[in-house]
Design a protein around this motif. Structure first.
Motif, short mmCIF file in Angstrom:
data_model
loop_
_atom_site.label_atom_id
_atom_site.label_comp_id
_atom_site.label_asym_id
_atom_site.label_seq_id
_atom_site.Cartn_x
_atom_site.Cartn_y
_atom_site.Cartn_z
N ARG B 414 0.82 -1.21 0.00
CA ARG B 414 0.00 0.00 0.00
C ARG B 414 0.86 1.27 0.00
O ARG B 414 0.48 2.29 -0.60
CB ARG B 414 -0.95 0.00 1.21
CG ARG B 414 -1.89 1.19 1.18
CD ARG B 414 -3.10 1.03 2.10
NE ARG B 414 -3.94 2.20 1.93
CZ ARG B 414 -5.26 2.17 1.83
NH1 ARG B 414 -5.90 1.02 1.92
NH2 ARG B 414 -5.95 3.28 1.67
N ASP B 415 2.02 1.20 0.64
CA ASP B 415 2.88 2.40 0.69
C ASP B 415 3.28 2.87 -0.71
O ASP B 415 3.40 4.07 -0.96
CB ASP B 415 4.13 2.13 1.55
CG ASP B 415 4.87 0.88 1.12
OD1 ASP B 415 4.23 -0.06 0.58
OD2 ASP B 415 6.10 0.84 1.29
N GLU B 416 3.44 1.93 -1.63
CA GLU B 416 3.81 2.33 -3.00
C GLU B 416 2.66 3.09 -3.67
O GLU B 416 2.88 3.99 -4.48
CB GLU B 416 4.21 1.10 -3.83
CG GLU B 416 5.47 0.43 -3.29
CD GLU B 416 5.96 -0.73 -4.16
OE1 GLU B 416 5.75 -0.69 -5.39
OE2 GLU B 416 6.55 -1.67 -3.59
N GLU B 418 0.28 4.85 -1.94
CA GLU B 418 0.11 6.12 -1.24
C GLU B 418 1.15 7.14 -1.70
O GLU B 418 0.87 8.33 -1.80
CB GLU B 418 0.20 5.92 0.28
CG GLU B 418 -0.90 5.02 0.86
CD GLU B 418 -2.30 5.64 0.80
OE1 GLU B 418 -2.43 6.82 0.41
OE2 GLU B 418 -3.27 4.91 1.13
N ALA B 419 2.36 6.65 -2.00
CA ALA B 419 3.42 7.56 -2.46
C ALA B 419 3.01 8.26 -3.75
O ALA B 419 3.35 9.41 -3.98
CB ALA B 419 4.72 6.78 -2.66
#
Lengths: 161, 423
Positions: B414-416, B418-419
């Motif tokens: 998910r961090d990819e 959100e970035a």
């Protein structure tokens, strides 16, 4: 329209099926063979040969990607850029190929009408990347030099013909 | 290196030129058909396939012998349709069988026909298999000439024909009822089930639809018996399976292993590992149509310890499916990878039902804007919301499976995403 010889070829194919409608894809392949795409006349000819409405045959042509209604190059070059191939450099291979042929990055048909170049989804050869089908024949484990040589060969064949 | 003394399915790797009918017959080829026709009643053939526990290799894993036993008695003709519409991204096993060991598949089709009382079979290949099907037709012609197909096979009263048929570019035709529609000369769109093809199939007649690899398992099962077959694999997933290995490995290719073999063996011993000493980030075990499994640094536990059988892969949160393993190393942008699959499903949606037709377009639109820098706050939740709306509402599994890469890539990476929204 189908020629007499093509009608005979179709009659042989019809023996495989209890319902002649099943022969619609084989019949469209026959009709498409000469030009790589189908005219309205071709579609009418297939519809008449198989007793199907023209509208239904048109819908079938629209549904299946290997049946075409727009003029294309003599050779259709389909390069797989789907995920497994893309992981092994197929997108860059495709972009470079388009560039060398003077085509936009998404592909197209060369000015001489010889090659239509397209990026396509999986061709069931993900272990032999980069790969292409040219008029549905497999060419695998390609490099820039190898595909250039293959296209040069086809260009020469075409000039000789 | 191999976990098998010899191949059961990819026999051409042990016996050169086995595609030649004389080489095939010199190495036990068509002995299973001979045995069945002379010593076995049709239901005994079905029984041995059931006892062997052979499960469908096209993806669903349904027991093949059970499927055969659904064919009703007394309704004629009965058809067999062989699914060679191999189009799942990362899958290239059926093509190798057709090109290199076609007679084992042909013999398997004939055994199935004898078991269920079929009069004819159609091998439906994707249109791009035009070349491989030239060789297949030659193999069929040779089998007719030797009396393994046609009228009164091996001087028995069993008569049976096999025909080839090519599609024209449509992934959906791998779905068995869409395939039947296509074979009947219609748009390749799925049918309502029930009725299932065993009752109402091709031309509304009882029909067995089996994958190429499934049927290729049948001759050795009939020849050597269920107990012999069960020496390979696990109790619930018996036999061997062809694993298609692609992506970031040193040696991509088809590898035949007993079901239940460790993933570590497939990737490291067979595939030569991830090149350049890079870390394994993620694996797709069944092409685009199953959830992504994260690598050791991105998930809990070591995925390489996974046992490659139907139950274990499901317990790990994904599916074995057709066993097309796409390997991704640490350099892969997972939003990009998911967007490639979103593009695939949008391209291949047949348009019959609105959740899939509209949903796959919408999903790809969101991926487009995430990747071109115009991602909006809430886009990640929007993707999950679209997935929720499609889940359970699509007409067939194409739409249902299309949400797997979306959800699983967000779940693990998910961090990819959100970035891209913040950036």
């Amino acid at each position: 329209m189908l020629s007499e010889a093509e009608h005979q070829e179709l009659n042989e194919i019809l023996k495989k099926y209890p319902d002649k409608r099943s022969a619609v894809l084989p019949a469209l392949y026959i009709a498409q063979r000469a030009r790589n795409y189908l005219t309205d006349d071709d579609i009418r000819g297939v519809a008449e040969a198989l007793d199907i409405s023209v509208t239904e045959v048109q819908a079938i042509v629209g549904f299946y990607t290997l049946l075409r209604k727009d003029p294309t190059g003599k050779y259709i070059v389909q390069v797989c850029t789907d995920l497994p191939c893309a992981l092994r450099g197929a997108e860059e291979f495709y972009r470079r190929l388009c560039q060398r042929l003077g085509l936009p990055p998404q592909g197209g048909t060369t000015d001489d009408g010889l090659f239509t170049v397209e990026a396509v989804v999986c061709l069931a050869a993900c272990d032999k990347v980069p790969l292409a089908q040219i008029n549905l024949k497999y060419y695998e484990n390609l490099s820039d030099d190898r595909i250039d040589a293959i296209l040069d060969g086809l260009r020469r064949d075409s000039e000789d013909a | 290196m191999s976990l098998l003394a010899e191949h059961v399915l990819l026999r051409h790797r042990d016996v050169p030129h086995i595609r030649d009918i004389n080489v095939y017959t010199n190495h036990g080829g068509y002995d299973a058909l001979r045995k069945a026709l002379s010593d076995m009643r049709p239901e005994e053939v079905t029984d041995v396939v059931k006892a062997a526990g052979l499960r469908g290799r096209g993806g669903a894993g349904f027991p093949a012998g059970v499927k055969w036993s659904f064919i009703p008695a007394g309704v004629k003709p009965v058809y067999i349709v062989v699914n060679a519409d191999e189009s799942e991204p990362g899958t290239f096993k059926d093509r190798e069988i057709i090109e290199a060991n076609p007679h084992q598949m042909i013999e398997g089709i004939a055994l199935c026909a004898y078991a269920v009382g079929a009069q004819a079979a159609y091998v439906y290949g994707r249109g791009e298999f035009k070349g491989p099907f030239v060789g297949l037709q030659q193999a069929l012609d040779d089998a007719y000439e030797k009396g393994f197909l046609g009228r009164n096979i091996l001087n028995s009263d069993f008569s049976f024909d096999i025909y080839t048929h090519l599609g024209a570019g449509a992934y959906i035709c791998g779905e068995e009822t869409a395939l039947l529609e296509s074979l009947e000369g219609k748009l390749g769109q799925p049918r309502n089930r029930p009725p299932f093809p065993a009752q109402v199939g091709l031309y509304n007649k009882p029909t067995v639809v089996n994958n190429v690899e499934t049927l290729t398992n049948v001759p050795p099962i009939v020849l050597h018996g269920a107990q012999w077959y069960r020496q390979f694999g696990t109790d619930k997933s018996p036999g061997t399976k062809i694993f298609c290995l692609s992506g970031h490995v040193a040696r991509p290719g088809n590898y035949e292993l007993p079901l239940g073999a460790p993933l570590r063996h497939l990737i490291e011993e067979c595939g030569g590992g991830v090149p350049g000493g890079r870390a394994l980030k993620a694996i797709l075990p069944a092409g685009a149509s199953a959830p992504i499994l994260p690598g050791p640094g991105w998930g809990t536990g070591d995925i390489l310890d996974l046992s490659l059988d139907y139950e274990s892969v499901q317990a790990a949160g994904s599916m074995l499916g057709s066993a097309s393993f796409i390997v991704m190393d640490e350099t892969v942008d997972m939003v990009w990878a998911a967007s490639k699959m979103a593009h695939f499903f949008k391209h291949e949606s047949c348009g019959k039902c609105s959740p899939c037709r509209e949903g796959t377009y919408w999903v790809e639109d969101v991926y487009h804007r995430l990747r071109d820098g115009s991602g909006r706050p809430g886009d990640v939740d929007l993707l999950l919301n679209i997935a929720d709306q499609m889940d359970g509402n699509c007409f067939c599994l194409l739409g249902e499976f299309s949400v797997c890469p979306v959800r699983s890539s967000i779940q693990h990476f998910r961090d990819e995403y959100e970035a891209l929204v913040k950036g």
